[in-house]
Design an enzyme around this catalytic site. Structure first.
Site, mmCIF file in Angstrom:
data_model
loop_
_atom_site.group_PDB
_atom_site.id
_atom_site.type_symbol
_atom_site.label_atom_id
_atom_site.label_comp_id
_atom_site.label_asym_id
_atom_site.label_seq_id
_atom_site.Cartn_x
_atom_site.Cartn_y
_atom_site.Cartn_z
ATOM 1 N N THR A 177 0.855 -1.276 -0.030
ATOM 2 C CA THR A 177 0.075 -0.090 0.170
ATOM 3 C C THR A 177 1.010 1.205 0.045
ATOM 4 O O THR A 177 2.126 1.241 0.676
ATOM 5 C CB THR A 177 -0.880 0.008 1.347
ATOM 6 N N GLY A 207 -10.278 -2.982 2.359
ATOM 7 C CA GLY A 207 -9.357 -3.026 3.778
ATOM 8 C C GLY A 207 -9.656 -1.427 4.292
ATOM 9 O O GLY A 207 -10.584 -0.871 4.156
ATOM 10 N N THR A 228 -0.645 1.329 6.738
ATOM 11 C CA THR A 228 -0.523 0.184 5.888
ATOM 12 C C THR A 228 -0.222 -1.094 6.770
ATOM 13 O O THR A 228 0.375 -0.963 7.880
ATOM 14 C CB THR A 228 0.831 0.312 5.097
#
Lengths: 308, 308
Positions: A177, A207, A228
């Site tokens: 990410t 997510g 992340t």
């Protein structure tokens, strides 16, 4: 004093004053990757890209550009880079498709925009900004989000554009990410995050990245945060929002707030965060073996790293 | 003492002990509707349904059922009732389709599940629970979520099932999101929220209901919360999560936390919340002309109301 002269004087004074104000940019390219298990070529590629994004962002901030614009541009660059799990090169779901999520937030007014399960918009972070600027909504998902991108004239691509040979082979569990937080010379904060999510995820899984308060948050009264890692844990513990709330409600420092939030039930090896506040203090924290990251500020600090 | 006798004794003792523990259920059927502008038939229909949901929930809690099960069942009933903007009777988007969102959270372990942009699953709240129980994920959206429902054997319906003549005519701006929070006799909290979102919304728009920390949150250490109103504001201000954080971080009471959260930048006429804590204290707060709502607890309190 003539009016134009006064204006000029004020403008110069403002300019002088502004240039003395702190500014900072912090970037991540994902937690989870262990540098000991990365190919040297990948380490160099990732670090070089983060360094170039930092240089560009620092120069834009110095020139007076807004934190909002800088975080969007930084994340766009990382989306366009196939090394990272966002935009081109994103992780693929269990059906071999790329589904992209992104969010952006303006700390000066708490405005925010996010998209999830996007499949045809080249730069999801710019679509998130478009949602923020041009709609009364915060979050658009799925085909409706792509359709809005198309209607808005954003650059559309075929789904295959996102898929690289590397992601297809899924050489490793990609968790890269990307995210950026920044402080501009006007004292405003912004945060942006973009991701392809988990390799082999169930279609439709979203997510923390596009969830305001989970993976992304910015509030001039506290800090800007981008996360992340294992998104589900970041949602459950509202990590980005919790870091902000601890500062606002208990007046702890930014590093202490990050420490307390991670200590408050987050599992080991779960991921990392980057954060910055209005004083230009920044944090890059992770409990994984590594997190691709970099920070640069008006005090002359400049660093890029992956491992601990 | 013979073993079976000991078991019986322990069971009776547990039963006696349990029945002394507080339990409570609070339900909302959406903020925004002004009772002065509702038809009498609608007022009666909404109140009768909330009363029956409260009675069922109270009896289930008394019998020792979990808060998690009770909030799911309560919200299922409201989804199946066309008076409310969730499940059948949901508000329609700008293309005349129903897109459903829901979330559920277990305060005893912070496990949670949510779905958004679902179009064929009869009870989105049960799909949210399924996501929580059967996947490592928290949020599934769009066709992937419906497909998961089908694979899981949940009841599927044609998209037309959700569309009532009343919603099609959009007689009024429906904001009747539904939600339920409960405390069970074991001292556990749970929250559930389900909605069709805004009438005439852009396809793919997701509000606060399925966003953990925005419209739905539960944590045994603080409270369980379900929100209704202008979802974008509830996301931006992380209302459900903020109410919980204020209690955990500054040790204010539940009513005070709700008051402070609403005072902390939330616009007027934005919506309402229901919340309950482990002591069985509950709050129903809104800054709109009305909020369909009801609360019942082991202390004998039982109320149903719409206006102020």
């Amino acid at each position: 004093m003539k009016k134009w002269l006064l204006h000029t004087f004020l403008a110069c004074w403002a300019c002088h004053f502004a240039s003395a104000e702190p500014y900072a940019i912090v970037v991540h390219g994902g937690a989870g990757a262990d540098p000991a298990q990365m190919e040297p070529e990948e380490i160099e590629g990732v670090k070089a890209r983060i360094q170039s994004v930092l240089q560009q962002g620092l120069s834009d901030l110095k020139a007076g550009r807004s934190a909002l614009r800088v975080v969007e541009e930084a994340v766009r660059s990382l989306e366009d880079d196939p090394w990272f799990n966002a935009g081109q090169g994103a992780a693929l779901n269990s059906e071999g498709e790329a589904e992209l999520d992104a969010a952006i937030m303006d700390g000066s007014n708490l405005r925010c925009g996010a998209v999830a399960d996007v499949r045809r918009t080249r730069n999801p972070i710019s679509l998130a900004r478009w949602v923020m600027e041009k709609t009364p909504h915060v979050l658009l998902v799925g085909p409706g989000a792509d359709r809005f991108a198309q209607q808005s004239g954003l650059e559309m691509v075929e789904p295959e554009y996102f898929i690289t040979e590397r992601a297809r082979r899924a050489l490793r569990k990609k968790q890269g990410t990307v995210g950026c937080v920044a402080l501009d010379i006007r004292g405003h904060l912004a945060a942006a995050t973009s991701t392809g999510g988990l390799t082999n995820k169930r279609p439709g899984r979203v997510g923390d990245s596009p969830i305001i308060g989970a993976g992304t948050f910015a509030d001039d009264r506290s800090c800007a945060v981008s996360c992340t890692g294992v998104g589900e844990e970041f949602i459950r513990h509202q990590v980005a929002g919790q870091i902000s709330q601890r500062i606002r409600l208990t007046h702890v420092t930014l590093p202490e707030s990050v420490r307390q939030t991670f200590a408050d039930g987050l599992p080991d090896d779960v991921g990392g965060v980057i954060a910055v506040n209005r004083k230009g203090e920044w944090v890059m924290h992770f409990n994984t073996p590594g997190m691709s990251r970099g920070a640069a500020d008006s005090a002359g600090h400049f660093e890029v790293a992956i491992g601990k």
